[in-house]
Design a protein around this motif. Structure first.
Motif, PDB file in Angstrom:
ATOM      1  N   ALA A 271     -52.148  -3.336  11.437  1.00 16.98           N
ATOM      2  CA  ALA A 271     -53.340  -2.497  11.629  1.00 16.98           C
ATOM      3  C   ALA A 271     -53.484  -1.491  10.495  1.00 16.98           C
ATOM      4  CB  ALA A 271     -53.261  -1.786  12.975  1.00 16.98           C
ATOM      5  N   ALA A 272     -52.366  -0.907  10.075  1.00 12.33           N
ATOM      6  CA  ALA A 272     -52.403   0.064   8.972  1.00 12.33           C
ATOM      7  C   ALA A 272     -52.780  -0.621   7.660  1.00 12.33           C
ATOM      8  CB  ALA A 272     -51.049   0.755   8.847  1.00 12.33           C
ATOM      9  N   ASP A 273     -52.238  -1.822   7.433  1.00  9.17           N
ATOM     10  CA  ASP A 273     -52.580  -2.567   6.212  1.00  9.17           C
ATOM     11  C   ASP A 273     -54.061  -2.929   6.192  1.00  9.17           C
ATOM     12  OD1 ASP A 273     -49.960  -2.435   5.413  1.00  9.17           O
ATOM     13  OD2 ASP A 273     -49.459  -4.492   5.988  1.00  9.17           O
ATOM     14  N   PHE A 274     -54.578  -3.309   7.366  1.00  6.82           N
ATOM     15  CA  PHE A 274     -55.994  -3.678   7.445  1.00  6.82           C
ATOM     16  C   PHE A 274     -56.876  -2.449   7.210  1.00  6.82           C
ATOM     17  CE2 PHE A 274     -59.806  -4.664  10.177  1.00  6.82           C
ATOM     18  CZ  PHE A 274     -60.375  -5.568   9.285  1.00  6.82           C
ATOM     19  N   ALA A 275     -56.496  -1.312   7.784  1.00  5.92           N
ATOM     20  CA  ALA A 275     -57.262  -0.076   7.562  1.00  5.92           C
ATOM     21  C   ALA A 275     -57.246   0.305   6.076  1.00  5.92           C
ATOM     22  CB  ALA A 275     -56.678   1.059   8.410  1.00  5.92           C
ATOM     23  N   ALA A 276     -56.102   0.132   5.428  1.00  9.56           N
ATOM     24  CA  ALA A 276     -56.004   0.439   3.998  1.00  9.56           C
ATOM     25  C   ALA A 276     -56.866  -0.529   3.186  1.00  9.56           C
ATOM     26  CB  ALA A 276     -54.548   0.344   3.552  1.00  9.56           C
ATOM     27  N   TYR A 277     -56.887  -1.790   3.607  1.00  9.72           N
ATOM     28  CA  TYR A 277     -57.737  -2.789   2.934  1.00  9.72           C
ATOM     29  C   TYR A 277     -59.203  -2.367   3.000  1.00  9.72           C
ATOM     30  CZ  TYR A 277     -60.428  -7.142   2.526  1.00  9.72           C
ATOM     31  OH  TYR A 277     -61.360  -8.082   2.181  1.00  9.72           O
ATOM     32  N   GLN A 278     -59.651  -1.920   4.178  1.00 12.01           N
ATOM     33  CA  GLN A 278     -61.054  -1.523   4.315  1.00 12.01           C
ATOM     34  C   GLN A 278     -61.354  -0.230   3.573  1.00 12.01           C
ATOM     35  OE1 GLN A 278     -61.727  -1.929   8.732  1.00 12.01           O
ATOM     36  NE2 GLN A 278     -63.288  -3.338   7.983  1.00 12.01           N
ATOM     37  N   LYS A 279     -60.375   0.662   3.480  1.00 16.13           N
ATOM     38  CA  LYS A 279     -60.590   1.921   2.754  1.00 16.13           C
ATOM     39  C   LYS A 279     -60.780   1.672   1.260  1.00 16.13           C
ATOM     40  CE  LYS A 279     -58.640   5.546   5.692  1.00 16.13           C
ATOM     41  NZ  LYS A 279     -58.784   4.823   6.953  1.00 16.13           N
ATOM     42  N   ASN A 280     -60.348   0.520   0.795  1.00 20.38           N
ATOM     43  CA  ASN A 280     -60.537   0.184  -0.616  1.00 20.38           C
ATOM     44  C   ASN A 280     -61.945  -0.329  -0.915  1.00 20.38           C
ATOM     45  OD1 ASN A 280     -58.016   0.904  -1.654  1.00 20.38           O
ATOM     46  ND2 ASN A 280     -57.089  -1.057  -1.055  1.00 20.38           N
ATOM     47  N   TRP A 281     -62.745  -0.565   0.137  1.00 17.77           N
ATOM     48  CA  TRP A 281     -64.120  -0.969  -0.102  1.00 17.77           C
ATOM     49  C   TRP A 281     -64.863   0.180  -0.791  1.00 17.77           C
ATOM     50  CZ3 TRP A 281     -65.709  -3.458   5.251  1.00 17.77           C
ATOM     51  CH2 TRP A 281     -64.960  -4.631   5.430  1.00 17.77           C
ATOM     52  N   SER A 282     -65.755  -0.152  -1.660  1.00 18.55           N
ATOM     53  CA  SER A 282     -66.486   0.888  -2.385  1.00 18.55           C
ATOM     54  C   SER A 282     -67.408   1.661  -1.446  1.00 18.55           C
ATOM     55  CB  SER A 282     -67.319   0.259  -3.511  1.00 18.55           C
ATOM     56  OG  SER A 282     -68.377  -0.506  -2.967  1.00 18.55           O
ATOM     57  N   VAL A 283     -67.690   2.890  -1.814  1.00 11.91           N
ATOM     58  CA  VAL A 283     -68.606   3.717  -1.033  1.00 11.91           C
ATOM     59  C   VAL A 283     -69.970   3.049  -0.926  1.00 11.91           C
ATOM     60  CG1 VAL A 283     -69.817   5.938  -0.965  1.00 11.91           C
ATOM     61  CG2 VAL A 283     -67.415   5.849  -1.667  1.00 11.91           C
ATOM     62  N   GLU A 284     -70.397   2.426  -2.022  1.00 13.01           N
ATOM     63  CA  GLU A 284     -71.706   1.767  -2.032  1.00 13.01           C
ATOM     64  C   GLU A 284     -71.755   0.615  -1.031  1.00 13.01           C
ATOM     65  OE1 GLU A 284     -70.845   3.416  -6.133  1.00 13.01           O
ATOM     66  OE2 GLU A 284     -69.778   2.223  -4.637  1.00 13.01           O
ATOM     67  N   LEU A 285     -70.659  -0.158  -0.933  1.00 21.15           N
ATOM     68  CA  LEU A 285     -70.615  -1.277  -0.004  1.00 21.15           C
ATOM     69  C   LEU A 285     -70.690  -0.796   1.439  1.00 21.15           C
ATOM     70  CD1 LEU A 285     -70.202  -4.247   0.763  1.00 21.15           C
ATOM     71  CD2 LEU A 285     -67.732  -3.887   0.535  1.00 21.15           C
TER      72      LEU A 285
END
Length: 328
Positions: A271-285
């Motif tokens: 769950a933490a890895d997945f949250a970190a993955y999504q936090k890497n999405w750009s602000v624009e996305l």
């Protein structure tokens, strides 16, 4: 609503939740007044979804500027306690009314809608205040088979399908943790449906209206090899990214379905890895996803209002006749 047992089916779309719920109907479990009709090429034997409750779920998500295939968890957009907001209360009252109407006197009933994975926190107070004994049936299917099914049905990319599988699976696990629940693997349902139903009855400490042994023939006839449209190839474990997260979580849930203890630290790490993955999405996305969610919600809310209006109800029969006579 004492002595009222509810089996709440939790699982991502295309995970075999319809098959499992259809099997429960063979042993007399009540599903409600009106169910969505089967759809050729998608769910030939039925969705087994309560039409009014699914519509309420759909409208609730829209009012939260979300929908079933939202790539952002509700908590990320609305905060950790989103289910306590004023937007949710009228829908909670609506769901209570539907439960009272259809299941008040039912000794055993089931509710299946993949949206429950996201909306479970809004339901937990309903179960508690109505004294409903809820057991959560967590359906687990190979995420790569789910992705293949979504690619065919909805033309989703593999990556989008895996994001949705992880959101649904992690959210359902998080909010059902510590509550009565049973993990079931899709392969178990396909190969040994009688045993799956017996396991559910035992784990939930209930007696089905129709004994499993008595319904054995109907149960076995309900399951056919053709129900499995997508079979994932046996592959080496992925090395990184979304695929590895999905692979690891699926393996943990498969072990749970086989009777092993869940290593919650491993689930929390995923769950933490997945949250970190999504936090890497750009602000624009992220901004674009939220904008499109709101646009889609606005249009669909307007549609629901029109669909329920008196003017539409009066004109609908004429529209249906015109549709049947149309030659283009």
């Amino acid at each position: 609503m004492k002595d009222n047992n509810a089996l709440i089916i939790l699982g991502m779309h295309r995970s075999g939740t319809s098959l499992l719920t259809g099997l429960l109907s063979q042993v007399g479990v009540k599903m409600g007044r009106s169910l969505y009709a089967p759809q050729q090429g998608v769910n030939e034997k039925g969705f087994w979804e309560h039409e009014d409750i699914v519509d309420a779920h759909d409208e609730l998500l829209l009012n939260l500027n979300s929908q079933w295939d939202d790539l952002l968890p509700l908590a990320d957009t609305l905060g950790e306690k989103w289910w306590e907001t004023d937007l949710v209360k009228p829908f909670s009252n609506r769901l209570i009314g539907l439960v009272e109407r259809d299941f008040k006197d039912a000794p055993v009933w089931a509710l299946k809608d993949p949206r429950m994975c996201r909306l479970l926190p809004a339901w937990l107070p309903i179960f508690a205040t109505r004294q409903i004994k809820a057991t959560f049936i967590c359906m687990n299917r190979n995420p790569f088979e789910v992705a293949g099914s979504l690619q065919k049905r909805d033309h989703f990319s593999r990556e989008k399908a895996l994001v949705l599988w992880l959101i649904h699976s992690l959210t359902a696990e998080r909010h059902s943790r510590g509550l009565p629940r049973v993990f079931i693997d899709f392969d178990q349902v396909v190969t040994y449906p009688v045993g799956v139903l017996s396991k559910i009855a035992q784990e939930a400490s209930l007696v089905f209206p129709v004994p499993v042994d008595e319904a054995k023939k109907k149960i076995e006839e309900f399951v056919s090899p053709g129900l499995r449209h997508h079979k994932a190839d046996t592959l080496e474990p992925p090395q990184e990214g979304l695929a590895l997260m999905a692979y690891d979580l699926h393996r943990i849930f498969s072990d749970a379905a086989a009777g092993q203890e869940i290593p919650y630290s491993a689930v929390d790490r995923i769950a933490a890895d997945f949250a970190a993955y999504q936090k890497n999405w750009s602000v624009e996305l992220v901004e674009q996803i939220r904008y499109l969610n709101q646009e889609r919600a606005d249009y669909r809310i307007k549609f629901f209002r029109i669909y329920k209006s008196w003017s539409w109800l009066m004109v609908k029969p004429v529209w249906l006749i015109e549709k049947m006579l149309r030659r283009y």
